[in-house]
Design a protein around this motif. Sequence first.
Motif, PDB file in Angstrom:
ATOM      1  N   THR A 293       0.706  -1.319  -0.115  1.00 24.09           N
ATOM      2  CA  THR A 293      -0.063   0.081   0.019  1.00 24.09           C
ATOM      3  C   THR A 293       0.771   1.257  -0.057  1.00 24.09           C
ATOM      4  O   THR A 293       1.992   1.246   0.579  1.00 24.09           O
ATOM      5  CB  THR A 293      -0.944   0.250   1.205  1.00 24.09           C
ATOM      6  N   LEU A 294       0.314   2.309  -0.512  1.00 24.99           N
ATOM      7  CA  LEU A 294       0.750   3.674  -0.323  1.00 24.99           C
ATOM      8  C   LEU A 294       0.097   4.547   0.598  1.00 24.99           C
ATOM      9  O   LEU A 294      -1.297   4.293   0.531  1.00 24.99           O
ATOM     10  CB  LEU A 294       0.649   4.353  -1.737  1.00 24.99           C
ATOM     11  N   ALA A 295       0.700   5.292   1.378  1.00 26.92           N
ATOM     12  CA  ALA A 295       0.241   6.021   2.367  1.00 26.92           C
ATOM     13  C   ALA A 295       0.194   7.468   1.960  1.00 26.92           C
ATOM     14  O   ALA A 295       1.099   8.330   2.007  1.00 26.92           O
ATOM     15  CB  ALA A 295       1.090   5.974   3.639  1.00 26.92           C
ATOM     16  N   LEU A 296      -0.964   7.964   1.111  1.00 26.38           N
ATOM     17  CA  LEU A 296      -1.175   8.925   0.458  1.00 26.38           C
ATOM     18  C   LEU A 296      -1.902  10.133   1.668  1.00 26.38           C
ATOM     19  O   LEU A 296      -2.715   9.530   2.447  1.00 26.38           O
ATOM     20  CB  LEU A 296      -2.150   9.022  -0.638  1.00 26.38           C
ATOM     21  N   THR A 297      -1.868  11.491   1.144  1.00 25.18           N
ATOM     22  CA  THR A 297      -2.684  12.129   1.968  1.00 25.18           C
ATOM     23  C   THR A 297      -3.423  13.194   1.030  1.00 25.18           C
ATOM     24  O   THR A 297      -2.907  13.755   0.288  1.00 25.18           O
ATOM     25  CB  THR A 297      -1.855  13.126   2.985  1.00 25.18           C
ATOM     26  N   VAL A 298      -4.652  12.992   0.914  1.00 23.05           N
ATOM     27  CA  VAL A 298      -5.719  13.847   0.107  1.00 23.05           C
ATOM     28  C   VAL A 298      -6.012  15.027   0.853  1.00 23.05           C
ATOM     29  O   VAL A 298      -5.883  15.154   2.035  1.00 23.05           O
ATOM     30  CB  VAL A 298      -6.913  12.843  -0.345  1.00 23.05           C
ATOM     31  N   ALA A 299      -6.992  15.970   0.246  1.00 18.45           N
ATOM     32  CA  ALA A 299      -7.383  17.151   0.909  1.00 18.45           C
ATOM     33  C   ALA A 299      -8.330  16.697   2.380  1.00 18.45           C
ATOM     34  O   ALA A 299      -8.085  17.571   3.261  1.00 18.45           O
ATOM     35  CB  ALA A 299      -8.311  17.577  -0.088  1.00 18.45           C
ATOM     36  N   GLY A 300      -9.016  15.653   2.514  1.00 17.98           N
ATOM     37  CA  GLY A 300      -9.734  15.155   3.502  1.00 17.98           C
ATOM     38  C   GLY A 300      -8.897  14.617   4.544  1.00 17.98           C
ATOM     39  O   GLY A 300      -9.558  14.354   5.748  1.00 17.98           O
ATOM     40  N   GLY A 301      -7.664  14.066   4.447  1.00  8.69           N
ATOM     41  CA  GLY A 301      -6.883  13.259   5.241  1.00  8.69           C
ATOM     42  C   GLY A 301      -6.143  12.112   4.759  1.00  8.69           C
ATOM     43  O   GLY A 301      -6.137  12.200   3.487  1.00  8.69           O
ATOM     44  N   PRO A 302      -5.582  11.332   5.721  1.00  5.86           N
ATOM     45  CA  PRO A 302      -4.797  10.059   5.136  1.00  5.86           C
ATOM     46  C   PRO A 302      -5.809   9.206   4.121  1.00  5.86           C
ATOM     47  O   PRO A 302      -6.904   8.860   4.426  1.00  5.86           O
ATOM     48  CB  PRO A 302      -4.362   9.316   6.459  1.00  5.86           C
ATOM     49  N   MET A 303      -5.253   8.340   3.073  1.00  5.02           N
ATOM     50  CA  MET A 303      -5.982   7.490   2.525  1.00  5.02           C
ATOM     51  C   MET A 303      -4.900   6.368   2.139  1.00  5.02           C
ATOM     52  O   MET A 303      -3.577   6.760   2.062  1.00  5.02           O
ATOM     53  CB  MET A 303      -6.461   8.129   1.327  1.00  5.02           C
ATOM     54  N   THR A 304      -5.016   5.034   2.264  1.00  3.57           N
ATOM     55  CA  THR A 304      -4.335   3.899   1.707  1.00  3.57           C
ATOM     56  C   THR A 304      -4.439   3.497   0.494  1.00  3.57           C
ATOM     57  O   THR A 304      -5.775   2.944   0.208  1.00  3.57           O
ATOM     58  CB  THR A 304      -4.414   2.848   2.817  1.00  3.57           C
ATOM     59  N   VAL A 305      -3.786   3.544  -0.476  1.00  8.68           N
ATOM     60  CA  VAL A 305      -3.997   2.987  -1.790  1.00  8.68           C
ATOM     61  C   VAL A 305      -3.354   1.714  -1.813  1.00  8.68           C
ATOM     62  O   VAL A 305      -1.920   1.806  -1.895  1.00  8.68           O
ATOM     63  CB  VAL A 305      -3.792   4.192  -2.774  1.00  8.68           C
ATOM     64  N   GLY A 306      -3.909   0.648  -2.301  1.00  5.77           N
ATOM     65  CA  GLY A 306      -3.008  -0.734  -2.630  1.00  5.77           C
ATOM     66  C   GLY A 306      -2.847  -0.751  -4.031  1.00  5.77           C
ATOM     67  O   GLY A 306      -3.797  -0.618  -4.697  1.00  5.77           O
ATOM     68  N   ILE A 307      -1.448  -1.018  -4.237  1.00  4.21           N
ATOM     69  CA  ILE A 307      -0.987  -1.457  -5.766  1.00  4.21           C
ATOM     70  C   ILE A 307      -0.510  -2.682  -5.727  1.00  4.21           C
ATOM     71  O   ILE A 307       0.134  -3.177  -6.985  1.00  4.21           O
ATOM     72  CB  ILE A 307       0.133  -0.201  -6.264  1.00  4.21           C
ATOM     73  N   GLY A 308      -0.487  -3.196  -4.678  1.00  2.00           N
ATOM     74  CA  GLY A 308       0.097  -4.946  -4.946  1.00  2.00           C
ATOM     75  C   GLY A 308       1.415  -4.851  -3.895  1.00  2.00           C
ATOM     76  O   GLY A 308       2.225  -3.927  -4.267  1.00  2.00           O
ATOM     77  N   ARG A 309       1.725  -6.188  -3.482  1.00  2.00           N
ATOM     78  CA  ARG A 309       3.014  -6.461  -3.090  1.00  2.00           C
ATOM     79  C   ARG A 309       3.912  -6.882  -3.935  1.00  2.00           C
ATOM     80  O   ARG A 309       3.456  -7.138  -5.089  1.00  2.00           O
ATOM     81  CB  ARG A 309       2.772  -7.614  -1.998  1.00  2.00           C
TER      82      ARG A 309
END
Length: 435
Positions: A275-291
Amino acid sequence: MSISSSLSAGVAGLNANATRLAAISDNIANSSTYGYKRAQTEFTSMVVSSARGASSYSAGGVCASAVRLIDERGDLIGTGNALDLAISGRGMLPVISEAALGNPLSNSPLLMTRTGSFRTDANGVLKTDTGLVLLGWPANADGSIPPKPRDTIAGLVPVVINTNQAAGDPTTMMSLGVNLPATYTNAGSTSVPPPLSVEYFGNLGTSETLEVTFIPVVPVSGSSNQWRMEIRDSASGGALIGEYSLTFDDSRGAGGTLASVSVISGGAYNPADGTLALTVAGGPMTVGIGRLGDPNGLTQLSDSFAPVSIAKNGSPVGNLTTIEIDENGYVNATYNTGFTKRLYQIPLVDVPNPNGLLSLSNQAYQVSPESGSFFLWDAGAGPTGTIHGYSREGSKTDVAAELTSLIQTQRAYSSNAKVIQTVDEMLQETTNIKR
């Protein structure tokens, strides 16, 4: 004098059977009352003299004591109301009287009941037609239940449901399954896949977009198997929130899967869960791209660009449609967007001696010195059972057995009356002797 003790015993017998008759009549009258607990009369003998070989015998009579068998459990009867509640197993629902609303709960005694048909009133308070208000622990904004004291009602509040409420569920997790064309990283290639737009929902239920752009790294010769991934957030005015260098494996065993992910800017990549630990305008978001080596995330195969699977949580703003209480006592609100939100948790009350509880009207009970102190359990934990919606607990009255007891009581009462009549006649004989 033995004859006078016979009269006392007969009178005691009349009183005892009158008590039993009262309990039987109560049981029969409540044969259709949901949650009714049968009253049972116990007879105990009274002994005046126990001297062995005494020349005369004095009757002590009988004493009657009625007890309500609260620990007996009735059958569960299905209904059509989601907030008709009953308990399978031990425990009781915490309630208070409607008259106590508006006052601190610490000033009101805790009441409890085994079953109830709860509905919202004009203020959204969940209560029965008889004025019993359901109590629970309120949930946090994320649906978790904070720790609460278990031996006091200090943490409990009346359950209030606003039937006109609307709610949204912001997106916090997303997973991308995208195949990137392997031919685009060959030397001389000028092809670029189209940008990928993925919708997500903001904190206010607004529809936002992550713009994901994949840029192939084209070498002078051969194939690089490398891509640059850029992620932009529409809620931040299209600002770049993550940039990553992706390298794909071209070996025979793991060909086409991720070999490495390097962070150029933005949140870190976690190889443990892909997963990627992104930060969008509303707060943190976890985006999975695969191991690394996982064929279920980003891949580089064949010559076609294909978003094969995109999943996310969250939902737009929706209106409340149903309220249900599950077997663990969680009050869940379901909205027309499919979003489910936890509002309260209903604990179950247990005492060491249920039969020692003080019985009140409307199938409600209160703690007494004989019952022992109460404890609030999570439904299904410890000695307690589970909560069932769409159900009511039936009456514990067995009408056939009560009618049998009624006949026995009538005969016993008549026999005691006959004893009194006989004593009266014998005393009259004694009076006639003096004349």
